[in-house]
Design a protein around this motif. Sequence first.
Motif, PDB file in Angstrom:
ATOM      1  N   ASN A   1       0.814  -1.212   0.000  1.00  0.00           N
ATOM      2  CA  ASN A   1       0.000   0.000   0.000  1.00  0.00           C
ATOM      3  C   ASN A   1       0.850   1.266   0.000  1.00  0.00           C
ATOM      4  N   LYS A   2       2.065   1.132  -0.504  1.00  0.00           N
ATOM      5  CA  LYS A   2       2.934   2.283  -0.759  1.00  0.00           C
ATOM      6  C   LYS A   2       3.273   2.187  -2.236  1.00  0.00           C
ATOM      7  N   ARG A   3       2.424   2.766  -3.038  1.00  0.00           N
ATOM      8  CA  ARG A   3       2.536   2.585  -4.483  1.00  0.00           C
ATOM      9  C   ARG A   3       3.130   3.817  -5.153  1.00  0.00           C
ATOM     10  N   CYS A   4       3.832   3.536  -6.247  1.00  0.00           N
ATOM     11  CA  CYS A   4       4.430   4.625  -7.011  1.00  0.00           C
ATOM     12  C   CYS A   4       4.378   4.319  -8.500  1.00  0.00           C
ATOM     13  N   LEU A   5       4.540   5.377  -9.283  1.00  0.00           N
ATOM     14  CA  LEU A   5       4.699   5.280 -10.726  1.00  0.00           C
ATOM     15  C   LEU A   5       6.174   5.515 -10.996  1.00  0.00           C
ATOM     16  N   VAL A   6       6.803   4.619 -11.736  1.00  0.00           N
ATOM     17  CA  VAL A   6       8.206   4.773 -12.107  1.00  0.00           C
ATOM     18  C   VAL A   6       8.218   5.265 -13.549  1.00  0.00           C
ATOM     19  N   ILE A   7       8.734   6.458 -13.756  1.00  0.00           N
ATOM     20  CA  ILE A   7       8.651   7.129 -15.055  1.00  0.00           C
ATOM     21  C   ILE A   7       9.798   6.677 -15.966  1.00  0.00           C
ATOM     22  N   ALA A   8       9.453   6.327 -17.212  1.00  0.00           N
ATOM     23  CA  ALA A   8      10.470   5.889 -18.185  1.00  0.00           C
ATOM     24  C   ALA A   8       9.940   6.133 -19.597  1.00  0.00           C
ATOM     25  N   ASN A   9      10.821   5.980 -20.565  1.00  0.00           N
ATOM     26  CA  ASN A   9      10.372   6.001 -21.962  1.00  0.00           C
ATOM     27  C   ASN A   9      10.792   4.732 -22.686  1.00  0.00           C
ATOM     28  N   GLY A  10      11.337   3.781 -21.939  1.00  0.00           N
ATOM     29  CA  GLY A  10      11.718   2.506 -22.520  1.00  0.00           C
ATOM     30  C   GLY A  10      12.503   1.679 -21.522  1.00  0.00           C
ATOM     31  N   PHE A  11      12.708   0.431 -21.879  1.00  0.00           N
ATOM     32  CA  PHE A  11      13.546  -0.451 -21.069  1.00  0.00           C
ATOM     33  C   PHE A  11      14.190  -1.468 -21.992  1.00  0.00           C
ATOM     34  N   TYR A  12      15.204  -2.124 -21.494  1.00  0.00           N
ATOM     35  CA  TYR A  12      15.940  -3.101 -22.290  1.00  0.00           C
ATOM     36  C   TYR A  12      15.709  -4.505 -21.758  1.00  0.00           C
ATOM     37  N   GLU A  13      15.691  -5.430 -22.672  1.00  0.00           N
ATOM     38  CA  GLU A  13      15.588  -6.849 -22.309  1.00  0.00           C
ATOM     39  C   GLU A  13      16.442  -7.636 -23.283  1.00  0.00           C
ATOM     40  N   TRP A  14      16.974  -8.741 -22.800  1.00  0.00           N
ATOM     41  CA  TRP A  14      17.832  -9.602 -23.622  1.00  0.00           C
ATOM     42  C   TRP A  14      17.078 -10.853 -24.046  1.00  0.00           C
TER      43      TRP A  14
ATOM     44  N   TRP B   1      17.600 -14.589 -25.332  1.00  0.00           N
ATOM     45  CA  TRP B   1      18.616 -15.635 -25.430  1.00  0.00           C
ATOM     46  C   TRP B   1      18.486 -16.339 -26.769  1.00  0.00           C
ATOM     47  N   GLN B   2      19.618 -16.538 -27.442  1.00  0.00           N
ATOM     48  CA  GLN B   2      19.641 -17.223 -28.732  1.00  0.00           C
ATOM     49  C   GLN B   2      20.028 -18.692 -28.588  1.00  0.00           C
ATOM     50  N   ASP B   3      20.420 -19.097 -27.379  1.00  0.00           N
ATOM     51  CA  ASP B   3      20.757 -20.491 -27.092  1.00  0.00           C
ATOM     52  C   ASP B   3      20.337 -20.802 -25.662  1.00  0.00           C
ATOM     53  N   SER B   4      20.328 -22.065 -25.307  1.00  0.00           N
ATOM     54  CA  SER B   4      19.781 -22.484 -24.012  1.00  0.00           C
ATOM     55  C   SER B   4      20.607 -22.024 -22.808  1.00  0.00           C
ATOM     56  N   LYS B   5      21.859 -21.669 -23.001  1.00  0.00           N
ATOM     57  CA  LYS B   5      22.707 -21.246 -21.880  1.00  0.00           C
ATOM     58  C   LYS B   5      22.869 -19.725 -21.795  1.00  0.00           C
ATOM     59  N   GLY B   6      22.310 -19.000 -22.763  1.00  0.00           N
ATOM     60  CA  GLY B   6      22.417 -17.547 -22.740  1.00  0.00           C
ATOM     61  C   GLY B   6      23.780 -17.028 -23.147  1.00  0.00           C
ATOM     62  N   LYS B   7      24.520 -17.835 -23.916  1.00  0.00           N
ATOM     63  CA  LYS B   7      25.850 -17.390 -24.358  1.00  0.00           C
ATOM     64  C   LYS B   7      25.740 -16.405 -25.519  1.00  0.00           C
ATOM     65  N   ASN B   8      24.684 -16.513 -26.321  1.00  0.00           N
ATOM     66  CA  ASN B   8      24.425 -15.566 -27.407  1.00  0.00           C
ATOM     67  C   ASN B   8      23.109 -14.867 -27.100  1.00  0.00           C
ATOM     68  N   LYS B   9      23.160 -13.529 -27.037  1.00  0.00           N
ATOM     69  CA  LYS B   9      21.970 -12.763 -26.684  1.00  0.00           C
ATOM     70  C   LYS B   9      21.815 -11.569 -27.613  1.00  0.00           C
ATOM     71  N   ILE B  10      20.555 -11.165 -27.809  1.00  0.00           N
ATOM     72  CA  ILE B  10      20.244  -9.958 -28.563  1.00  0.00           C
ATOM     73  C   ILE B  10      19.517  -8.995 -27.615  1.00  0.00           C
ATOM     74  N   LYS B  11      19.964  -7.749 -27.638  1.00  0.00           N
ATOM     75  CA  LYS B  11      19.379  -6.716 -26.796  1.00  0.00           C
ATOM     76  C   LYS B  11      18.213  -6.054 -27.535  1.00  0.00           C
ATOM     77  N   TYR B  12      17.089  -5.881 -26.828  1.00  0.00           N
ATOM     78  CA  TYR B  12      15.912  -5.199 -27.365  1.00  0.00           C
ATOM     79  C   TYR B  12      15.590  -3.978 -26.510  1.00  0.00           C
ATOM     80  N   GLU B  13      15.191  -2.910 -27.184  1.00  0.00           N
ATOM     81  CA  GLU B  13      14.648  -1.750 -26.500  1.00  0.00           C
ATOM     82  C   GLU B  13      13.133  -1.819 -26.651  1.00  0.00           C
ATOM     83  N   ILE B  14      12.424  -1.685 -25.543  1.00  0.00           N
ATOM     84  CA  ILE B  14      10.972  -1.836 -25.539  1.00  0.00           C
ATOM     85  C   ILE B  14      10.344  -0.562 -24.969  1.00  0.00           C
ATOM     86  N   GLY B  15       9.251  -0.138 -25.573  1.00  0.00           N
ATOM     87  CA  GLY B  15       8.530   1.037 -25.098  1.00  0.00           C
ATOM     88  C   GLY B  15       7.135   1.046 -25.687  1.00  0.00           C
TER      89      GLY B  15
END
Length: 190
Positions: A70-83, A85-99
Amino acid sequence: KKELFKPAMNINGFDFGINPVITDENPNTIKHFNWGLIPSWSKDEDIKKLTLNARIETIEEKPSFKNSINKRCLVIANGFYEWQWQDSKGKNKIKYEIGIGNEDLFAFAGIYSQWVNQSTGEIKDTYSIVTTQANQLMAEIHNTKKRMPIILKPEDESKWLQHEPINKFAYPYEVNLVAKAFPTDIITLW
């Protein structure tokens, strides 16, 4: 401080940086809190490594979060990044910008806490971003854990701050998102 309002190109949660938030306590003012919630009862700051995000499905049960529901806030942003995984161990990854498109600002659903360092008396205002099950787009990108932050619709921001039941914001609640891959950011870890 004007420098706190300067946009940052990249924010890494594990830097526990200061970011703009709007709280339920004072919804007409932008404040700056540290990412990584430190509950008021915590003896030290180490817990913040585990509290960058709060799962909406277990937020009411977890000791780290249940006093901040019950202590709520809005976190202001214009995007975020997520990776993606291109393989099961996460050795190859592609970065995405999301908004939401056009670099428009939006608000993540957040919870916050105030912590006092018992040795120094320093007061820290901290927050966590509330997450939910990934929608179809985010499940393809965040393809290991299949989670996503709750991005509030503009018309629901005040409802979040006014403590509407938390489960109303769980999946399938979602906004339309846009994702852009950074092909030059393919990382290979050996």
